[in-house]
Design a protein around this motif. Structure first.
Motif, PDB file in Angstrom:
ATOM      1  N   HIS A 135       4.252  14.557 -13.262  1.00 35.44           N
ATOM      2  CA  HIS A 135       3.087  15.601 -14.347  1.00 35.44           C
ATOM      3  C   HIS A 135       2.870  16.951 -14.269  1.00 35.44           C
ATOM      4  CE1 HIS A 135      -0.819  16.267 -16.538  1.00 35.44           C
ATOM      5  NE2 HIS A 135      -1.278  17.850 -15.190  1.00 35.44           N
ATOM      6  N   LEU A 136       3.959  17.372 -13.290  1.00 36.34           N
ATOM      7  CA  LEU A 136       4.108  19.051 -12.627  1.00 36.34           C
ATOM      8  C   LEU A 136       5.949  18.922 -13.967  1.00 36.34           C
ATOM      9  CD1 LEU A 136       3.042  19.104  -9.537  1.00 36.34           C
ATOM     10  CD2 LEU A 136       2.210  19.960 -11.418  1.00 36.34           C
TER      11      LEU A 136
ATOM     12  N   GLU B 200       0.574  -1.053  -0.103  1.00 31.81           N
ATOM     13  CA  GLU B 200      -0.090   0.571  -0.392  1.00 31.81           C
ATOM     14  C   GLU B 200       0.879   1.681   0.306  1.00 31.81           C
ATOM     15  OE1 GLU B 200      -3.113   2.517  -0.659  1.00 31.81           O
ATOM     16  OE2 GLU B 200      -3.492   0.873  -1.036  1.00 31.81           O
ATOM     17  N   LEU B 201       2.049   1.437   0.780  1.00 29.70           N
ATOM     18  CA  LEU B 201       3.180   2.034   0.564  1.00 29.70           C
ATOM     19  C   LEU B 201       3.228   2.876  -0.520  1.00 29.70           C
ATOM     20  CD1 LEU B 201       4.179   4.610   2.129  1.00 29.70           C
ATOM     21  CD2 LEU B 201       6.531   2.904   3.408  1.00 29.70           C
ATOM     22  N   LEU B 202       3.955   1.475  -1.269  1.00 28.00           N
ATOM     23  CA  LEU B 202       4.351   1.351  -2.879  1.00 28.00           C
ATOM     24  C   LEU B 202       3.797   2.184  -3.705  1.00 28.00           C
ATOM     25  CD1 LEU B 202       6.297  -1.318  -3.016  1.00 28.00           C
ATOM     26  CD2 LEU B 202       7.311   0.538  -2.781  1.00 28.00           C
TER      27      LEU B 202
ATOM     28  N   SER C  64       1.824   9.783  -6.056  1.00 28.58           N
ATOM     29  CA  SER C  64       2.841  10.956  -5.924  1.00 28.58           C
ATOM     30  C   SER C  64       3.286  11.061  -6.709  1.00 28.58           C
ATOM     31  CB  SER C  64       3.255  10.512  -4.101  1.00 28.58           C
ATOM     32  OG  SER C  64       2.743  10.940  -3.264  1.00 28.58           O
ATOM     33  N   LEU C  65       4.947  10.080  -7.186  1.00 23.89           N
ATOM     34  CA  LEU C  65       5.434  10.294  -8.062  1.00 23.89           C
ATOM     35  C   LEU C  65       5.040  10.590  -9.468  1.00 23.89           C
ATOM     36  CD1 LEU C  65       8.377   7.252  -7.107  1.00 23.89           C
ATOM     37  CD2 LEU C  65       8.441  10.228  -8.026  1.00 23.89           C
TER      38      LEU C  65
ATOM     39  N   PHE D   3      13.131   8.250 -12.245  1.00 24.16           N
ATOM     40  CA  PHE D   3      13.994   7.055 -12.207  1.00 24.16           C
ATOM     41  C   PHE D   3      13.158   6.358 -10.776  1.00 24.16           C
ATOM     42  CE2 PHE D   3      17.309   5.305  -8.906  1.00 24.16           C
ATOM     43  CZ  PHE D   3      18.168   4.113 -10.480  1.00 24.16           C
ATOM     44  N   ASN D   4      13.344   7.178  -9.935  1.00 23.58           N
ATOM     45  CA  ASN D   4      12.579   6.927  -8.438  1.00 23.58           C
ATOM     46  C   ASN D   4      10.757   6.445  -8.948  1.00 23.58           C
ATOM     47  OD1 ASN D   4      14.668   8.009  -6.432  1.00 23.58           O
ATOM     48  ND2 ASN D   4      13.832  10.191  -6.646  1.00 23.58           N
TER      49      ASN D   4
END
Length: 147
Positions: free
Chosen positions: A18-19, A4-6, A12-13, A28-29
């Motif tokens: 997008h921004l 769930e954290l992933l 979020s990434l 990379f992340n």
């Protein structure tokens, strides 16, 4: 890893990318998170399968698989995205844009993605077999209870 954290990290990434679509660190992340999530899912499925084989051999009741076909389809999609991001990153030559030290990781992502892409059909088949075995086990238990 906490799946769930992933998933939250992935979302979020995605928003951050997008921004800032040319931020190679974000790419990379994202590739790293996608690989980590996919690896965790297939590792969990492999452990589940091994355990089910032991349970089946001992005559015990089988468990429902921890993931569905949709999860594996998401893994398949994520691996393709990871490989696309890695292909973009592998072409970056400017050190200030993306560190050369990370290029080995990018190559590892590509190699792992290609390997997993070839193995995923086996995971789909295994999951289908596990679901079928679980349903048969449930039907057997119901039939014994009705007797």
């Amino acid at each position: 890893h906490d799946l769930e954290l992933l998933r939250r990290c992935k979302r979020s990434l995605q928003r951050a990318m997008h921004l800032a679509p040319r931020d190679y660190s974000l790419m990379f992340n994202m590739a790293l998170v996608l690989k980590t999530w996919a690896l965790d899912v297939v590792t969990c499925l492999k452990k589940f399968r091994d355990e089910q084989i032991r349970v089946q051999e001992s005559g015990g009741a089988l468990s429902a698989p921890p993931f569905s076909k949709q999860h594996l389809e998401q893994v398949q999609s994520d691996i393709l995205v990871m490989m696309r991001l890695s292909a973009i990153l592998s072409k970056i030559t400017e050190e200030r844009e993306f560190p050369k030290a990370r290029q080995k990781d990018v190559r590892d992502f590509m190699e792992w993605g290609e390997e997993m892409h070839g193995l995923l059909p086996h995971f789909f088949r295994a999951l289908e077999e596990d679901v079928q075995a679980y349903e048969e086990s449930c039907n057997d238990i119901r039939a014994r209870e009705e007797e």
